[in-house]
Motif scaffolding. Structure first.
Motif, PDB file in Angstrom:
ATOM      1  N   VAL A 155       0.834  -1.202   0.000  1.00 54.99           N
ATOM      2  CA  VAL A 155       0.000   0.000   0.000  1.00 54.99           C
ATOM      3  C   VAL A 155       0.868   1.251   0.000  1.00 54.99           C
ATOM      4  N   LEU A 156       1.931   1.239   0.800  1.00 55.20           N
ATOM      5  CA  LEU A 156       2.819   2.403   0.848  1.00 55.20           C
ATOM      6  C   LEU A 156       3.501   2.664  -0.487  1.00 55.20           C
ATOM      7  N   GLY A 157       3.738   1.627  -1.274  1.00 58.60           N
ATOM      8  CA  GLY A 157       4.365   1.800  -2.573  1.00 58.60           C
ATOM      9  C   GLY A 157       3.473   2.541  -3.554  1.00 58.60           C
ATOM     10  N   TYR A 158       2.163   2.380  -3.414  1.00 53.81           N
ATOM     11  CA  TYR A 158       1.220   3.024  -4.318  1.00 53.81           C
ATOM     12  C   TYR A 158       0.647   4.319  -3.762  1.00 53.81           C
ATOM     13  N   TRP A 159       1.031   4.706  -2.564  1.00 58.25           N
ATOM     14  CA  TRP A 159       0.447   5.880  -1.908  1.00 58.25           C
ATOM     15  C   TRP A 159       0.581   7.176  -2.726  1.00 58.25           C
ATOM     16  N   PRO A 160       1.751   7.491  -3.292  1.00 56.81           N
ATOM     17  CA  PRO A 160       1.849   8.732  -4.082  1.00 56.81           C
ATOM     18  C   PRO A 160       0.922   8.725  -5.299  1.00 56.81           C
ATOM     19  N   TYR A 161       0.757   7.570  -5.940  1.00 59.02           N
ATOM     20  CA  TYR A 161      -0.125   7.489  -7.097  1.00 59.02           C
ATOM     21  C   TYR A 161      -1.584   7.645  -6.689  1.00 59.02           C
ATOM     22  N   LEU A 162      -1.950   7.099  -5.537  1.00 55.81           N
ATOM     23  CA  LEU A 162      -3.322   7.238  -5.055  1.00 55.81           C
ATOM     24  C   LEU A 162      -3.637   8.693  -4.716  1.00 55.81           C
ATOM     25  N   LEU A 163      -2.661   9.407  -4.174  1.00 57.31           N
ATOM     26  CA  LEU A 163      -2.873  10.828  -3.889  1.00 57.31           C
ATOM     27  C   LEU A 163      -3.042  11.631  -5.172  1.00 57.31           C
ATOM     28  N   LEU A 164      -2.227  11.329  -6.180  1.00 58.88           N
ATOM     29  CA  LEU A 164      -2.360  12.022  -7.461  1.00 58.88           C
ATOM     30  C   LEU A 164      -3.680  11.692  -8.141  1.00 58.88           C
ATOM     31  N   LEU A 165      -4.155  10.483  -7.986  1.00 60.95           N
ATOM     32  CA  LEU A 165      -5.435  10.089  -8.567  1.00 60.95           C
ATOM     33  C   LEU A 165      -6.599  10.741  -7.836  1.00 60.95           C
ATOM     34  N   ALA A 166      -6.429  11.038  -6.569  1.00 62.92           N
ATOM     35  CA  ALA A 166      -7.511  11.629  -5.780  1.00 62.92           C
ATOM     36  C   ALA A 166      -7.843  13.051  -6.255  1.00 62.92           C
ATOM     37  N   CYS A 167      -6.872  13.793  -6.751  1.00 67.55           N
ATOM     38  CA  CYS A 167      -7.122  15.182  -7.174  1.00 67.55           C
ATOM     39  C   CYS A 167      -8.135  15.265  -8.317  1.00 67.55           C
ATOM     40  N   PRO A 168      -7.930  14.583  -9.444  1.00 69.39           N
ATOM     41  CA  PRO A 168      -8.939  14.681 -10.501  1.00 69.39           C
ATOM     42  C   PRO A 168     -10.264  14.046 -10.105  1.00 69.39           C
ATOM     43  N   LEU A 169     -10.217  13.012  -9.288  1.00 68.07           N
ATOM     44  CA  LEU A 169     -11.467  12.394  -8.851  1.00 68.07           C
ATOM     45  C   LEU A 169     -12.288  13.349  -7.995  1.00 68.07           C
ATOM     46  N   MET A 170     -11.624  14.136  -7.155  1.00 68.35           N
ATOM     47  CA  MET A 170     -12.360  15.103  -6.349  1.00 68.35           C
ATOM     48  C   MET A 170     -12.987  16.169  -7.241  1.00 68.35           C
ATOM     49  N   HIS A 171     -12.289  16.584  -8.289  1.00 63.58           N
ATOM     50  CA  HIS A 171     -12.856  17.566  -9.207  1.00 63.58           C
ATOM     51  C   HIS A 171     -14.061  16.989  -9.952  1.00 63.58           C
ATOM     52  N   LEU A 172     -13.976  15.719 -10.333  1.00 63.88           N
ATOM     53  CA  LEU A 172     -15.104  15.090 -11.011  1.00 63.88           C
ATOM     54  C   LEU A 172     -16.301  14.926 -10.077  1.00 63.88           C
ATOM     55  N   MET A 173     -16.043  14.560  -8.830  1.00 61.84           N
ATOM     56  CA  MET A 173     -17.120  14.359  -7.865  1.00 61.84           C
ATOM     57  C   MET A 173     -17.769  15.681  -7.466  1.00 61.84           C
ATOM     58  N   HIS A 174     -17.001  16.750  -7.498  1.00 60.75           N
ATOM     59  CA  HIS A 174     -17.543  18.051  -7.096  1.00 60.75           C
ATOM     60  C   HIS A 174     -18.583  18.518  -8.087  1.00 60.75           C
ATOM     61  N   GLY A 175     -18.420  18.179  -9.334  1.00 57.49           N
ATOM     62  CA  GLY A 175     -19.433  18.460 -10.337  1.00 57.49           C
ATOM     63  C   GLY A 175     -19.242  19.763 -11.075  1.00 57.49           C
ATOM     64  N   LYS A 176     -19.228  20.878 -10.399  1.00 60.31           N
ATOM     65  CA  LYS A 176     -19.199  22.166 -11.081  1.00 60.31           C
ATOM     66  C   LYS A 176     -17.786  22.654 -11.331  1.00 60.31           C
ATOM     67  N   GLY A 177     -16.843  22.160 -10.623  1.00 62.73           N
ATOM     68  CA  GLY A 177     -15.461  22.585 -10.819  1.00 62.73           C
ATOM     69  C   GLY A 177     -15.247  24.009 -10.370  1.00 62.73           C
ATOM     70  N   HIS A 178     -14.239  24.662 -10.935  1.00 59.76           N
ATOM     71  CA  HIS A 178     -13.938  26.040 -10.575  1.00 59.76           C
ATOM     72  C   HIS A 178     -14.956  26.977 -11.219  1.00 59.76           C
ATOM     73  N   GLY A 179     -15.315  28.032 -10.522  1.00 57.49           N
ATOM     74  CA  GLY A 179     -16.250  29.010 -11.059  1.00 57.49           C
ATOM     75  C   GLY A 179     -17.696  28.603 -10.912  1.00 57.49           C
ATOM     76  N   GLY A 180     -17.995  27.688 -10.038  1.00 61.56           N
ATOM     77  CA  GLY A 180     -19.362  27.233  -9.853  1.00 61.56           C
ATOM     78  C   GLY A 180     -20.242  28.238  -9.142  1.00 61.56           C
TER      79      GLY A 180
END
Length: 82
Positions: A41-66
């Motif tokens: 799990v620790l080996g993949y931790w940096p990749y999971l953090l990088l993947l979390a950023c776009p996923l949070m933007h997708l889940m938020h829905g409106k993105g910037h300027g909402g």
């Protein structure tokens, strides 16, 4: 504004004993899984953090300027009257 009238006052699945057992088993299983595979799990931790950023933007829905729709209603009060 009255809340919807629910004829049955049954608790949700997660409040029932079966739901609580399922959650408890999942937490215990997750703990032992992470305990055994923590090195992997620790080996993949940096990749999971990088993947979390776009996923949070997708889940938020409106993105910037909402919040741009608020500027259109600046002259109106709460009930839509000036």
């Amino acid at each position: 504004m009255n809340p919807p009238n629910n004829e049955s006052n049954e608790p949700s699945f997660w409040r029932r004993p079966a739901g609580m057992v399922l959650v408890t088993v999942a937490i215990i299983g997750g703990f032992f899984f992470l305990r055994e595979h923590w090195g992997h799990v620790l080996g993949y931790w940096p990749y999971l953090l990088l993947l979390a950023c776009p996923l949070m933007h997708l889940m938020h829905g409106k993105g910037h300027g909402g919040h741009s729709s608020h500027s259109q209603d600046s002259g109106r009060t709460h009930h839509g009257r000036k």
